[in-house]
Design a protein around this motif. Structure first.
Motif, PDB file in Angstrom:
ATOM      1  N   LEU A 150       0.835  -1.210   0.000  1.00  0.00           N
ATOM      2  CA  LEU A 150       0.000   0.000   0.000  1.00  0.00           C
ATOM      3  C   LEU A 150       0.866   1.254   0.000  1.00  0.00           C
ATOM      4  O   LEU A 150       0.585   2.219  -0.727  1.00  0.00           O
ATOM      5  CB  LEU A 150      -0.924   0.001   1.214  1.00  0.00           C
ATOM      6  CG  LEU A 150      -2.201  -0.830   1.104  1.00  0.00           C
ATOM      7  CD1 LEU A 150      -2.926  -0.877   2.446  1.00  0.00           C
ATOM      8  CD2 LEU A 150      -3.123  -0.262   0.027  1.00  0.00           C
ATOM      9  N   LYS A 151       1.911   1.262   0.810  1.00  0.00           N
ATOM     10  CA  LYS A 151       2.816   2.421   0.853  1.00  0.00           C
ATOM     11  C   LYS A 151       3.489   2.642  -0.493  1.00  0.00           C
ATOM     12  O   LYS A 151       3.804   3.782  -0.867  1.00  0.00           O
ATOM     13  CB  LYS A 151       3.868   2.220   1.940  1.00  0.00           C
ATOM     14  CG  LYS A 151       3.325   2.364   3.358  1.00  0.00           C
ATOM     15  CD  LYS A 151       4.426   2.183   4.382  1.00  0.00           C
ATOM     16  CE  LYS A 151       3.879   2.319   5.802  1.00  0.00           C
ATOM     17  NZ  LYS A 151       4.933   2.088   6.822  1.00  0.00           N
ATOM     18  N   ARG A 152       3.721   1.562  -1.216  1.00  0.00           N
ATOM     19  CA  ARG A 152       4.370   1.658  -2.528  1.00  0.00           C
ATOM     20  C   ARG A 152       3.390   2.042  -3.634  1.00  0.00           C
ATOM     21  O   ARG A 152       3.789   2.231  -4.780  1.00  0.00           O
ATOM     22  CB  ARG A 152       5.004   0.306  -2.889  1.00  0.00           C
ATOM     23  CG  ARG A 152       6.197  -0.052  -2.018  1.00  0.00           C
ATOM     24  CD  ARG A 152       6.650  -1.473  -2.354  1.00  0.00           C
ATOM     25  NE  ARG A 152       7.907  -1.794  -1.705  1.00  0.00           N
ATOM     26  CZ  ARG A 152       8.475  -2.998  -1.703  1.00  0.00           C
ATOM     27  NH1 ARG A 152       7.853  -4.005  -2.321  1.00  0.00           N
ATOM     28  NH2 ARG A 152       9.621  -3.212  -1.105  1.00  0.00           N
ATOM     29  N   GLY A 153       2.096   2.114  -3.302  1.00  0.00           N
ATOM     30  CA  GLY A 153       1.092   2.473  -4.302  1.00  0.00           C
ATOM     31  C   GLY A 153       0.785   1.365  -5.289  1.00  0.00           C
ATOM     32  O   GLY A 153       0.290   1.622  -6.396  1.00  0.00           O
ATOM     33  N   LYS A 154       1.022   0.107  -4.895  1.00  0.00           N
ATOM     34  CA  LYS A 154       0.792  -1.023  -5.805  1.00  0.00           C
ATOM     35  C   LYS A 154      -0.703  -1.321  -5.952  1.00  0.00           C
ATOM     36  O   LYS A 154      -1.497  -1.072  -5.047  1.00  0.00           O
ATOM     37  CB  LYS A 154       1.508  -2.268  -5.280  1.00  0.00           C
ATOM     38  CG  LYS A 154       3.024  -2.167  -5.277  1.00  0.00           C
ATOM     39  CD  LYS A 154       3.577  -2.163  -6.694  1.00  0.00           C
ATOM     40  CE  LYS A 154       5.098  -2.177  -6.701  1.00  0.00           C
ATOM     41  NZ  LYS A 154       5.657  -3.445  -6.235  1.00  0.00           N
ATOM     42  N   LYS A 155      -1.054  -1.861  -7.112  1.00  0.00           N
ATOM     43  CA  LYS A 155      -2.420  -2.316  -7.374  1.00  0.00           C
ATOM     44  C   LYS A 155      -2.374  -3.713  -7.975  1.00  0.00           C
ATOM     45  O   LYS A 155      -1.460  -4.049  -8.735  1.00  0.00           O
ATOM     46  CB  LYS A 155      -3.137  -1.368  -8.349  1.00  0.00           C
ATOM     47  CG  LYS A 155      -3.393   0.034  -7.796  1.00  0.00           C
ATOM     48  CD  LYS A 155      -4.404   0.020  -6.653  1.00  0.00           C
ATOM     49  CE  LYS A 155      -4.667   1.422  -6.114  1.00  0.00           C
ATOM     50  NZ  LYS A 155      -5.559   1.407  -4.931  1.00  0.00           N
TER      51      LYS A 155
END
Length: 294
Positions: free
Chosen positions: A190-195
């Motif tokens: 989540l912190k890395r902005g992954k989807k």
């Protein structure tokens, strides 16, 4: 509407009978007798038939460990089975472990079908799939075989290594193998902005992370769902939550999903079971799953 689902593509697996807290099942050419806490009813087949059919029986020393007793010492400790559906085919190495497992949970084939069908429907090129509490990788293998960019997360290094062996056996490559606590991994992603386009959760009732992190299903699943649904790609996705816990119902799973993801579409909830050749149904967990396509 609550569904009851059982695998339909398993040629290498058969539940022959179950009852009296045991199950008689065939994996490939090997027939096992194993403990089954859900089988509180009587066996349909006579004990003489169980004795005639089985090759190996698990005898428990405790609730969590025991030993395998072979009728014929030449019966192998390791062997292979295959699973095929219209979208993909995968292979597994099975083995006799001291905690009664052999490396797969056959009822999960229902979820494997859902994974491969959805991956094939995605319009996103190289859709990303995350498998949490991933064990020896059945869901990871089927996602990769169907064409997904797949990440496999489990806290136990030995089962991740086993999953990698299954990848090689299946003629696949490039699954990302991660040994880590599942909740910690999700928070970091989540912190890395992954989807991700697909997420699979099959958490145990109890467990431990590689650094001693404690997992208790009823205490942490709500937090996990709140975090993990934020990783879903908004336009095209699927999610599967599967729980094997005597205290969990499909209504609980539905409430968890709706609470964590209010905009859910195409939600299905229900119970997985295995249909025994003898006629008995063996319940093996509850599920909730949903998908969205362009």
């Amino acid at each position: 509407m609550i569904q009851l689902l059982t695998p339909t593509h398993w040629k290498d697996y058969e539940l022959i009978d179950c009852g009296d807290f045991e199950k008689l099942e065939r994996f490939g050419n090997v027939v096992l007798i194993r403990p089954e806490p859900q089988a509180v009813w009587s066996k349909a087949l006579p004990q003489s038939e169980w004795q005639r059919l089985h090759n190996i029986r698990f005898k428990g020393r405790s609730a969590t460990s025991g030993e395998w007793v072979k009728k014929n010492p030449a019966t192998p400790d390791r062997w292979h089975v295959e699973y095929k559906n219209p979208e993909a085919a995968i292979k597994f190495r099975l083995a006799l472990t001291s905690f009664k497992h052999v490396g797969i949970f056959p009822e999960q084939a229902v979820n494997w079908d859902y994974i491969s069908q959805n991956v094939k429907k995605f319009k996103t090129p190289d859709p990303k799939v995350l498998n949490l509490f991933a064990y020896t990788g059945g869901a990871s293998l089927i996602a990769r075989a169907a064409g997904a960019d797949t990440t496999h997360v489990d806290s136990i290094r030995q089962v991740v290594t086993w999953g990698n062996e299954n990848q090689e056996l299946s003629g696949l490559k490039d699954i990302r193998w991660v040994v880590e606590d599942a909740l910690k991994f999700v928070k970091r992603e989540l912190k890395r902005g992954k989807k991700y386009n697909g997420i699979i959760l099959d958490p145990p009732a109890y467990g431990h992370g590689p650094n001693g992190e404690k997992w208790k299903l009823e205490d942490q699943i709500n937090e996990m769902m709140a975090e993990v649904t934020q990783l879903l790609h908004p336009d095209e996705h699927f999610l599967i939550l599967n729980t094997y816990s005597l205290g969990f119902s499909s209504v609980i799973v539905e409430n968890l999903i709706r609470g964590a993801y209010p905009k859910v579409e195409n939600l299905e909830i229900g119970e997985l079971y295995l249909q025994a050749t003898s006629g008995i149904k063996l319940p093996l967990g509850v599920f909730g799953k949903f998908c969205k396509h362009r």
